[in-house]
Scaffold this active site. Sequence first.
Site, PDB file in Angstrom:
ATOM      1  N   ASP A  13       0.812  -1.220   0.000  1.00 32.19           N
ATOM      2  CA  ASP A  13       0.000   0.000   0.000  1.00 32.19           C
ATOM      3  C   ASP A  13       0.844   1.268   0.000  1.00 32.19           C
ATOM      4  O   ASP A  13       0.437   2.301   0.530  1.00 32.19           O
ATOM      5  CB  ASP A  13      -0.977   0.008   1.189  1.00 32.19           C
ATOM      6  CG  ASP A  13      -1.819  -1.248   1.217  1.00 32.19           C
ATOM      7  OD1 ASP A  13      -2.214  -1.702   0.135  1.00 32.19           O
ATOM      8  OD2 ASP A  13      -2.059  -1.772   2.315  1.00 32.19           O
ATOM      9  N   LYS A  16       1.999   1.936  -5.083  1.00 34.46           N
ATOM     10  CA  LYS A  16       2.601   1.388  -6.306  1.00 34.46           C
ATOM     11  C   LYS A  16       1.674   1.572  -7.497  1.00 34.46           C
ATOM     12  O   LYS A  16       2.125   1.848  -8.604  1.00 34.46           O
ATOM     13  CB  LYS A  16       2.904  -0.110  -6.132  1.00 34.46           C
ATOM     14  CG  LYS A  16       3.952  -0.392  -5.076  1.00 34.46           C
ATOM     15  CD  LYS A  16       4.198  -1.875  -4.918  1.00 34.46           C
ATOM     16  CE  LYS A  16       3.032  -2.621  -4.340  1.00 34.46           C
ATOM     17  NZ  LYS A  16       2.690  -2.226  -2.959  1.00 34.46           N
ATOM     18  N   GLY A  42      -4.499  -4.739  -3.621  1.00 32.82           N
ATOM     19  CA  GLY A  42      -5.484  -3.787  -4.119  1.00 32.82           C
ATOM     20  C   GLY A  42      -4.802  -2.460  -4.367  1.00 32.82           C
ATOM     21  O   GLY A  42      -4.165  -1.911  -3.487  1.00 32.82           O
ATOM     22  N   HIS A  43      -4.886  -1.994  -5.597  1.00 30.06           N
ATOM     23  CA  HIS A  43      -4.303  -0.690  -5.929  1.00 30.06           C
ATOM     24  C   HIS A  43      -5.431   0.297  -6.185  1.00 30.06           C
ATOM     25  O   HIS A  43      -6.431  -0.056  -6.797  1.00 30.06           O
ATOM     26  CB  HIS A  43      -3.495  -0.759  -7.221  1.00 30.06           C
ATOM     27  CG  HIS A  43      -2.410  -1.778  -7.227  1.00 30.06           C
ATOM     28  ND1 HIS A  43      -1.306  -1.699  -6.431  1.00 30.06           N
ATOM     29  CD2 HIS A  43      -2.248  -2.889  -7.966  1.00 30.06           C
ATOM     30  CE1 HIS A  43      -0.511  -2.720  -6.690  1.00 30.06           C
ATOM     31  NE2 HIS A  43      -1.061  -3.464  -7.609  1.00 30.06           N
ATOM     32  N   GLN A 175       2.088  -6.071  -2.864  1.00 27.41           N
ATOM     33  CA  GLN A 175       2.473  -6.123  -1.452  1.00 27.41           C
ATOM     34  C   GLN A 175       3.765  -5.322  -1.236  1.00 27.41           C
ATOM     35  O   GLN A 175       3.991  -4.362  -1.945  1.00 27.41           O
ATOM     36  CB  GLN A 175       2.607  -7.572  -0.961  1.00 27.41           C
ATOM     37  CG  GLN A 175       1.270  -8.271  -0.767  1.00 27.41           C
ATOM     38  CD  GLN A 175       0.720  -8.886  -2.040  1.00 27.41           C
ATOM     39  OE1 GLN A 175       1.451  -9.341  -2.887  1.00 27.41           O
ATOM     40  NE2 GLN A 175      -0.585  -8.886  -2.186  1.00 27.41           N
TER      41      GLN A 175
HETATM   42  P1  GTP Z   1      -0.749  -2.954  -2.774  1.00 29.81           P
HETATM   43  O1  GTP Z   1      -0.357  -3.636  -4.023  1.00 29.81           O
HETATM   44  O2  GTP Z   1      -2.038  -3.495  -2.192  1.00 29.81           O
HETATM   45  O3  GTP Z   1       0.326  -2.981  -1.764  1.00 29.81           O
HETATM   46  O4  GTP Z   1      -1.216  -1.373  -3.065  1.00 29.81           O
HETATM   47  P2  GTP Z   1      -0.584  -0.010  -3.583  1.00 29.81           P
HETATM   48  O5  GTP Z   1       0.856   0.087  -3.267  1.00 29.81           O
HETATM   49  O6  GTP Z   1      -0.940   0.200  -5.012  1.00 29.81           O
HETATM   50  O7  GTP Z   1      -1.320   1.129  -2.725  1.00 29.81           O
HETATM   51  P3  GTP Z   1      -2.878   1.430  -2.508  1.00 29.81           P
HETATM   52  O8  GTP Z   1      -3.453   1.883  -3.811  1.00 29.81           O
HETATM   53  O9  GTP Z   1      -3.539   0.333  -1.793  1.00 29.81           O
HETATM   54  O10 GTP Z   1      -2.799   2.672  -1.473  1.00 29.81           O
HETATM   55  C1  GTP Z   1      -2.194   3.864  -1.753  1.00 29.81           C
HETATM   56  C2  GTP Z   1      -3.196   5.037  -1.652  1.00 29.81           C
HETATM   57  O11 GTP Z   1      -2.486   6.251  -1.693  1.00 29.81           O
HETATM   58  C3  GTP Z   1      -4.197   5.137  -2.789  1.00 29.81           C
HETATM   59  O12 GTP Z   1      -5.429   5.572  -2.301  1.00 29.81           O
HETATM   60  C4  GTP Z   1      -3.588   6.190  -3.745  1.00 29.81           C
HETATM   61  O13 GTP Z   1      -4.541   6.910  -4.511  1.00 29.81           O
HETATM   62  C5  GTP Z   1      -2.927   7.101  -2.764  1.00 29.81           C
HETATM   63  N1  GTP Z   1      -1.713   7.783  -3.255  1.00 29.81           N
HETATM   64  C6  GTP Z   1      -0.688   7.263  -3.982  1.00 29.81           C
HETATM   65  N2  GTP Z   1       0.301   8.171  -4.131  1.00 29.81           N
HETATM   66  C7  GTP Z   1      -0.113   9.297  -3.465  1.00 29.81           C
HETATM   67  C8  GTP Z   1       0.487  10.582  -3.225  1.00 29.81           C
HETATM   68  O14 GTP Z   1       1.609  10.876  -3.631  1.00 29.81           O
HETATM   69  N3  GTP Z   1      -0.239  11.478  -2.474  1.00 29.81           N
HETATM   70  C9  GTP Z   1      -1.489  11.198  -1.987  1.00 29.81           C
HETATM   71  N4  GTP Z   1      -2.124  12.129  -1.269  1.00 29.81           N
HETATM   72  N5  GTP Z   1      -2.059   9.991  -2.191  1.00 29.81           N
HETATM   73  C10 GTP Z   1      -1.392   9.059  -2.913  1.00 29.81           C
HETATM   74  P1  IMP Z   2      -3.181 -12.847   2.853  1.00 27.52           P
HETATM   75  O1  IMP Z   2      -2.187 -12.862   1.769  1.00 27.52           O
HETATM   76  O2  IMP Z   2      -4.548 -12.405   2.410  1.00 27.52           O
HETATM   77  O3  IMP Z   2      -3.238 -14.171   3.601  1.00 27.52           O
HETATM   78  O4  IMP Z   2      -2.718 -11.760   3.945  1.00 27.52           O
HETATM   79  C1  IMP Z   2      -1.605 -11.980   4.782  1.00 27.52           C
HETATM   80  C2  IMP Z   2      -1.158 -10.673   5.427  1.00 27.52           C
HETATM   81  O5  IMP Z   2      -0.646  -9.794   4.447  1.00 27.52           O
HETATM   82  C3  IMP Z   2      -2.292  -9.898   6.110  1.00 27.52           C
HETATM   83  O6  IMP Z   2      -1.746  -9.221   7.235  1.00 27.52           O
HETATM   84  C4  IMP Z   2      -2.738  -8.903   5.047  1.00 27.52           C
HETATM   85  O7  IMP Z   2      -3.340  -7.764   5.609  1.00 27.52           O
HETATM   86  C5  IMP Z   2      -1.404  -8.587   4.365  1.00 27.52           C
HETATM   87  N1  IMP Z   2      -1.543  -8.244   2.944  1.00 27.52           N
HETATM   88  C6  IMP Z   2      -1.789  -9.100   1.921  1.00 27.52           C
HETATM   89  N2  IMP Z   2      -1.817  -8.447   0.744  1.00 27.52           N
HETATM   90  C7  IMP Z   2      -1.597  -7.144   1.019  1.00 27.52           C
HETATM   91  C8  IMP Z   2      -1.494  -5.945   0.212  1.00 27.52           C
HETATM   92  O8  IMP Z   2      -1.587  -5.953  -1.019  1.00 27.52           O
HETATM   93  N3  IMP Z   2      -1.261  -4.785   0.870  1.00 27.52           N
HETATM   94  C9  IMP Z   2      -1.107  -4.747   2.222  1.00 27.52           C
HETATM   95  N4  IMP Z   2      -1.185  -5.827   3.019  1.00 27.52           N
HETATM   96  C10 IMP Z   2      -1.429  -7.016   2.425  1.00 27.52           C
HETATM   97 MG    MG Z   3      -3.007  -1.832  -1.674  1.00 26.90          MG
END
Ligand code: GTP
Ligand code: IMP
Ligand code: MG
Length: 333
Positions: A13, A16, A42-43, A175
């Site tokens: 999170d 990415k 989830g992105h 992740q």
């Molecule tokens: P995983 O693959 O689940 O680890 O997710 P991820 O790394 O793609 O991140 P995710 O989208 O779950 O969470 C990031 C949040 O931050 C989202 O709601 C984005 O819209 C937001 N975001 C990303 N970059 C920025 C930034 O530079 N500033 C702000 N304010 N928000 C951002």
């Molecule tokens: P699982 O892969 O669903 O079994 O989750 C294992 C652990 O990794 C839990 O603590 C989840 O919250 C965390 N996790 C899995 N995928 C993500 C991700 O994409 N972003 C953040 N945490 C994650």
């Molecule tokens: Mg995410």
Amino acid sequence: MPSTVVVGGFFGDEGKGKIISYLAQKDDPKIVVRGGAGPNAGHTIEDGEKKYKVRMLPSGFLNKNAGLMIGPGVVINPEVLHKEIEEFGTSTRTFIDNNCGIIEKTHTDVDAGGRLKEKIGSTGSGTGPANADRALRTLKMAKEIQSLKPYLIDVAEQLHNALDSEQNILVEGTQGTFLSLWHGTYPYVPSKDVTASGICADIGLGPKNVDDVMVVFKSYVTRVGTGTLDGELPMDEVSKRGWSEVGTVTGRQRRAAEFDFNLAKRAIMLNSATQIALTKLDVLFPECAHKNSFDDLSLSAKKFITRIEDSTDVAVTLIGTGPGVNDIIDLRE
Ligand code: GTP
Ligand code: IMP
Ligand code: MG
């Protein structure tokens, strides 16, 4: 580019999705390919008024010319995939490997309750139980599923063909480093290695096929689910600082701590990072919101960035200044 791998530096999170979405539009890669665990990721991507949530397709889908691929190391939930293909209109350019594993109802059932849910804080997506069956060699493969037939290809072959003809590919990790099954805070981790090497293995790139490894750090650290988080702040402090976030997949509140320089250093080491993308600078320094030039950043924001570079010995080349795809400062050559 030509081959850039983007991975998370903390606990997932880091943003990415937004970084990959920007790179996919700016660098115009021929292929955006996803490694990583499965639909536990989830992105969130924001483009103008539109907000997209992606769990299976690569986050680079906003570039309409790019082929969207999922490597054989990723487990697929066909229902989630079909829904995203339809929602984003990508049926003619979505490709999945013949050997991707398949999540079935039995897997989501196991994930929805019991030890994984309660102790590990699993997302309930069935990703872990499916990977367990993969290790037991009982998991179904994509090539056995009728509805996936139109999308099946040999991902590794396509990637190597693209590299041989000097076309760019963008590799998307999910992740984060300290959620790696090998290098993370076991047992509070997903079921895969999600460092750069693991992501490359998921899609069939060897160690010498990678030009750049970009590690994404958020300007503070968040963690969703259980497991240690050094320097964890009480939730009222998290919201006071404006750092409150909820998980894209589960809607759970994310825990938070200040930027961890030691973790960052270790993430750089484990991923052999060549560049850093720093997101959410605007959350730490609101005066930097929506800036597109380094010169326009405040002195304290610049000092924070310099401190990250000094302690990791790696350049910060992309800086996120807002949730929008173009809220970014691009310092790459
Ligand atoms: P995983 O693959 O689940 O680890 O997710 P991820 O790394 O793609 O991140 P995710 O989208 O779950 O969470 C990031 C949040 O931050 C989202 O709601 C984005 O819209 C937001 N975001 C990303 N970059 C920025 C930034 O530079 N500033 C702000 N304010 N928000 C951002
Ligand atoms: P699982 O892969 O669903 O079994 O989750 C294992 C652990 O990794 C839990 O603590 C989840 O919250 C965390 N996790 C899995 N995928 C993500 C991700 O994409 N972003 C953040 N945490 C994650
Ligand atoms: Mg995410």
